[in-house]
Design an enzyme around this catalytic site. Structure first.
Site, mmCIF file in Angstrom:
data_model
loop_
_atom_site.group_PDB
_atom_site.id
_atom_site.type_symbol
_atom_site.label_atom_id
_atom_site.label_comp_id
_atom_site.label_asym_id
_atom_site.label_seq_id
_atom_site.Cartn_x
_atom_site.Cartn_y
_atom_site.Cartn_z
ATOM 1 N N TYR A 56 28.344 14.869 41.528
ATOM 2 C CA TYR A 56 28.797 14.738 42.920
ATOM 3 C C TYR A 56 30.022 13.836 42.975
ATOM 4 C CZ TYR A 56 26.597 16.973 46.841
ATOM 5 O OH TYR A 56 26.268 17.898 47.787
ATOM 6 N N GLU A 58 32.226 13.267 46.187
ATOM 7 C CA GLU A 58 32.869 13.276 47.510
ATOM 8 C C GLU A 58 34.036 12.296 47.539
ATOM 9 O OE1 GLU A 58 29.782 12.518 50.338
ATOM 10 O OE2 GLU A 58 29.205 14.627 50.440
ATOM 11 N N ASP A 202 49.452 32.535 53.731
ATOM 12 C CA ASP A 202 48.186 32.769 53.031
ATOM 13 C C ASP A 202 48.466 33.762 51.905
ATOM 14 O OD1 ASP A 202 45.710 33.485 52.100
ATOM 15 O OD2 ASP A 202 44.789 33.656 54.083
ATOM 16 N N THR A 228 43.430 31.702 47.622
ATOM 17 C CA THR A 228 42.248 31.724 46.764
ATOM 18 C C THR A 228 42.747 31.597 45.334
ATOM 19 O OG1 THR A 228 42.358 34.128 46.598
ATOM 20 C CG2 THR A 228 40.927 33.232 48.317
ATOM 21 N N LYS A 231 41.911 35.950 42.764
ATOM 22 C CA LYS A 231 42.426 37.322 42.897
ATOM 23 C C LYS A 231 43.487 37.532 41.811
ATOM 24 C CE LYS A 231 40.820 37.284 47.633
ATOM 25 N NZ LYS A 231 41.123 37.375 49.079
ATOM 26 N N ARG A 237 36.107 31.641 41.384
ATOM 27 C CA ARG A 237 35.997 31.714 42.841
ATOM 28 C C ARG A 237 36.319 30.343 43.402
ATOM 29 N NH1 ARG A 237 34.036 37.044 43.818
ATOM 30 N NH2 ARG A 237 34.235 36.509 46.006
HETATM 31 C C1 LIG Z 1 40.460 36.878 50.173
HETATM 32 C C2 LIG Z 1 41.227 36.282 51.288
HETATM 33 C C3 LIG Z 1 40.762 35.151 51.979
HETATM 34 C C4 LIG Z 1 39.356 34.606 51.880
HETATM 35 O O1 LIG Z 1 38.865 34.334 50.701
HETATM 36 P P1 LIG Z 1 37.293 34.128 50.455
HETATM 37 O O2 LIG Z 1 37.320 33.394 49.186
HETATM 38 O O3 LIG Z 1 36.720 35.512 50.379
HETATM 39 O O4 LIG Z 1 36.745 33.352 51.598
HETATM 40 C C5 LIG Z 1 41.606 34.564 52.911
HETATM 41 N N1 LIG Z 1 42.809 35.074 53.177
HETATM 42 C C6 LIG Z 1 43.258 36.179 52.561
HETATM 43 C C7 LIG Z 1 44.625 36.693 52.897
HETATM 44 C C8 LIG Z 1 42.491 36.830 51.602
HETATM 45 O O5 LIG Z 1 42.949 37.927 51.021
#
Ligand SMILES: *Cc1c(COP(=O)(O)O)cnc(C)c1O
Length: 422
Positions: A56, A58, A202, A228, A231, A237
């Protein structure tokens, strides 16, 4: 067999161990075209499965609420330094649990409930957390949504500007989940400046392309960058928030203590590993390979009469409108899955069908590029996609099984990180 091996799991919980092995084999045997997915390296898997999950911590390095942070502080600092170097940003926070909580932290840092915010509508390719109605971000803020032009399938910055001038949002989100074209960060930044909004880029889908120089960077245009890590960036993750120095403190406070408790340290370590991989020269080849594969696949699909939203792709992602083929997205996706080709049914812009049974399918080339497939494979892949959709419509399960066998056969020559053929 799963790699790294899982002897202890096999001993103590054979039921779950068997499922892990089954999933590894499934991932090996299929052409995985889900645009948000990838195969992480065995190194990322090892970091993710490490004892760092026990701790942990925080707070932030040097300012923790629990003792025993001698090692974790170094791990998190390394991850931050690597993020700053790979993306060229002044500040990085590597603690968000995933992309959605990362975006919530942006709202927490810069807006109050009821404020006007602006993002791309979900059916046009935006994300739920960009203010879509069913999301907390659509319920708790006055959300204004832009889309794409019907004739081009692309964002119209004149329309975005008009809407921004009329509504004066505090935050503008650009980026999304089903955008096959380059995002004009500079154009969005000009609009945000004009209406005195903060621009949030984003880049969840395209982070690996940005890191590898295959998509323009939002740095210098967007004050806040959300991504994220799992991807195209090919990490665990997780998520990161990056920004200029001016927004650093507000973002950090929003992530903790604003929204989250203890960071997931095993994930932080795996993010650091993925960023180290992304800093290697070979990652630039990987990013360029993703785009080359997507362009070649788009070309081959167009030749087979498929209708692609916006007419093609600039990145890793292709959105097919199946209306002209006389098939809906969902039955097509299900037939393809049986044929060993995995993707997702997806709404297309101005879709007359319902979100749970829409007109399109979405696919991406990040995972198959990791496997080592090249543009030379894409005509065959387009042929399989075409034949499997037709076979699905004709309920010809034999043809579908034949394609699945051919897919498995091809993939035996392209190793999967995380799996060894035995
Ligand atoms: C995948 C994605 C998210 C969210 O990601 P999670 O890890 O699934 O919560 C946010 N914004 C965009 C543009 C995404 O493609």
């Amino acid at each position: 067999m799963h790699e790294p091996a899982i002897p202890h799991l096999t001993q103590s919980d054979p039921e779950i161990a068997e499922l892990v092995q089954a999933e590894a084999k499934r991932q090996h045997d299929k052409i995985r075209l889900i645009a948000s997915e990838n195969y992480v390296s065995a190194a990322v898997l090892e970091a993710t499965g490490s004892v760092l999950t026990n701790k942990y911590s925080e707070g932030y390095a040097g300012k923790r609420y629990y003792e025993g942070q001698q090692v974790i502080d170094q791990v998190e600092t390394l991850a931050i330094e690597r993020a700053k170097a790979v993306f060229g940003v002044e500040h990085a926070n590597v603690q968000p649990y995933s992309g959605s909580p990362a975006n919530l932290a942006v709202y927490m840092a810069l807006a109050s409930p009821g404020d006007t915010i602006m993002g791309m509508a979900l059916p046009a390719g935006g994300h739920l957390t960009h203010g879509w109605s069913v999301s907390a971000t659509g319920k708790w803020f006055n959300s204004v949504q832009y889309g794409v032009r019907k004739d081009t399938g692309r964002v119209d910055l004149d329309e975005v500007r008009e809407l921004a001038l009329a509504e004066r949002p505090k935050l503008i989100f650009c980026g999304g989940t089903a955008i096959p074209r380059t995002i004009d960060f500079e154009g969005f930044a000009a609009i945000a400046r004009e209406v005195e909004a903060v621009l949030v880029a984003d880049i969840a889908h395209i982070a690996g392309l940005v890191a590898g120089g295959a998509h323009p960077s939002p740095v210098g245009h967007a004050e806040i960058i959300s991504t994220t890590t799992h991807k195209t960036l090919r990490g665990p993750r997780g998520a990161m928030l990056m920004s200029d120095a001016a927004h650093a403190k507000a973002l950090d406070k929003a992530v903790f203590p604003g929204l989250q408790g203890g960071p997931h340290n095993h994930t932080t370590a795996a993010i650091a590993v993925a960023l180290h991989e992304a800093a290697q020269p070979s990652f630039r080849d990987y990013a360029a390979g993703i785009v080359a594969n997507a362009k070649a696949l788009a070309e081959a699909l167009l030749e087979r009469g498929f209708d692609l939203v916006s007419g093609g792709t600039d990145n890793h992602l292709i959105l097919i409108d199946l209306t002209g083929k006389g098939v809906a997205g969902k039955p097509a996706a299900k037939a393809l899955d049986r044929a060993g080709i995995e993707l997702n049914y997806n709404t297309v812009p101005f879709d007359p069908r319902k979100p749970f049974d829409p007109s399109g399918v979405r696919l991406g080339t990040a995972a198959i590029t990791t496997r080592g497939l090249t543009p030379s494979h894409m005509p065959k892949l387009a042929e399989w996609i075409d034949l499997a959709i037709q076979a699905g419509a004709a309920e010809d399960e034999q043809a579908i099984d034949r394609i699945a066998a051919e897919v498995r056969e091809l993939l035996t020559a392209y190793p999967m990180p995380g799996y060894t053929l035995t």
